[in-house]
Design a protein around this motif. Structure first.
Motif, PDB file in Angstrom:
ATOM      1  N   ASN A 262       4.586 -49.483  35.320  1.00  0.00           N
ATOM      2  CA  ASN A 262       3.247 -49.560  34.734  1.00  0.00           C
ATOM      3  C   ASN A 262       2.980 -48.388  33.793  1.00  0.00           C
TER       4      ASN A 262
ATOM      5  N   TYR B 128       4.736 -49.532  30.452  1.00  0.00           N
ATOM      6  CA  TYR B 128       4.422 -50.781  29.759  1.00  0.00           C
ATOM      7  C   TYR B 128       2.987 -51.284  29.885  1.00  0.00           C
ATOM      8  N   ASN B 129       2.278 -50.893  30.953  1.00  0.00           N
ATOM      9  CA  ASN B 129       0.981 -51.527  31.175  1.00  0.00           C
ATOM     10  C   ASN B 129       0.077 -50.626  32.025  1.00  0.00           C
TER      11      ASN B 129
ATOM     12  N   ASP C  18      -3.581 -51.971  32.124  1.00  0.00           N
ATOM     13  CA  ASP C  18      -3.625 -53.436  32.010  1.00  0.00           C
ATOM     14  C   ASP C  18      -3.900 -53.906  30.586  1.00  0.00           C
ATOM     15  N   LYS C  19      -3.527 -53.097  29.594  1.00  0.00           N
ATOM     16  CA  LYS C  19      -3.717 -53.454  28.188  1.00  0.00           C
ATOM     17  C   LYS C  19      -2.401 -53.360  27.413  1.00  0.00           C
ATOM     18  N   GLY C  20      -1.267 -53.337  28.126  1.00  0.00           N
ATOM     19  CA  GLY C  20       0.028 -53.244  27.470  1.00  0.00           C
ATOM     20  C   GLY C  20       0.325 -51.863  26.902  1.00  0.00           C
ATOM     21  N   ASP C  21      -0.320 -50.840  27.438  1.00  0.00           N
ATOM     22  CA  ASP C  21      -0.142 -49.478  26.942  1.00  0.00           C
ATOM     23  C   ASP C  21       0.723 -48.649  27.887  1.00  0.00           C
ATOM     24  N   ASN C  22       1.015 -47.411  27.490  1.00  0.00           N
ATOM     25  CA  ASN C  22       1.728 -46.502  28.390  1.00  0.00           C
ATOM     26  C   ASN C  22       0.815 -45.361  28.801  1.00  0.00           C
TER      27      ASN C  22
END
Length: 193
Positions: A71, A74-75, A78-82
């Motif tokens: 997580n 990659y997420n 919960d917005k596809g960020d690091n």
């Protein structure tokens, strides 16, 4: 001649009669815990913030599963960020090894460059924002734990880390010790009587 290994001949060690993985997990802070939860968890066992940062230093040896920190790569929200608290160059290195849908068989060195050596290099990585568990990164979020991390970056491997770890391990060994009639003295340490 004794047929059993030396660790099986203790006569004063008392062990529980039940051993459950879930019990171990419930008594350990999660790898994604923040500094507040980590300090509370350690304090509930009579351990200090110093014990927390010292015992985290055991991550100088070995590997961790990619799934334990995917997580952060990659997420994170919960917005596809690091995770913005993580070094971007380190994130790029980890992404080469850990793919977004990771199985349980991929491992990464917990202390890159020094994972087979017991030293305080772990703290150098933490100071560079290269701890892959959130619980490692959280050590920079508290003045006491951050000060310990930084002291080992400025003066690498002074004897204090080894001495501090030994003292913290002794404290852990005294947590919830079974005495009296509780538990049992095992004939073989790996098996309930």
């Amino acid at each position: 001649m004794i047929n059993a290994p030396y660790w099986d001949v203790h006569t004063d060690q008392r062990d529980g009669r039940v051993s459950l993985a879930t019990e171990a997990l419930s008594n350990s802070p999660a790898h994604f815990a923040n500094i507040t939860l980590l300090k509370q968890s350690f304090a509930s066992k009579g351990l200090s913030a110093k014990d927390l940062v010292v015992l985290s230093g055991k991550h100088t040896i070995g590997f961790g599963h990619c799934f334990g920190f995917l997580n952060r790569l990659y997420n994170f929200t919960d917005k596809g960020d690091n995770d913005p608290s993580m070094d971007p160059k380190y994130i790029a290195q980890l992404k080469k090894k850990c793919k977004p849908k990771q199985d349980l068989t991929t491992f990464v060195e917990m202390d890159p460059g020094s994972f087979r050596t017991f030293d305080d290099h772990y703290y150098t990585n933490i100071a560079k924002r290269r701890g892959f568990f959130q619980s490692d990164a959280a050590l920079l979020d508290d003045h006491q734990t951050r000060a310990y991390v930084n002291s080992h970056v400025k003066k690498p491997y002074v004897l204090s880390f080894g001495q501090d770890l030994a003292a913290s391990m002794v404290k852990i060994g005294a947590i919830e010790v079974l005495t009296g009639k509780a538990g049992e003295i095992r004939k073989q340490c790996g098996f309930v009587n």
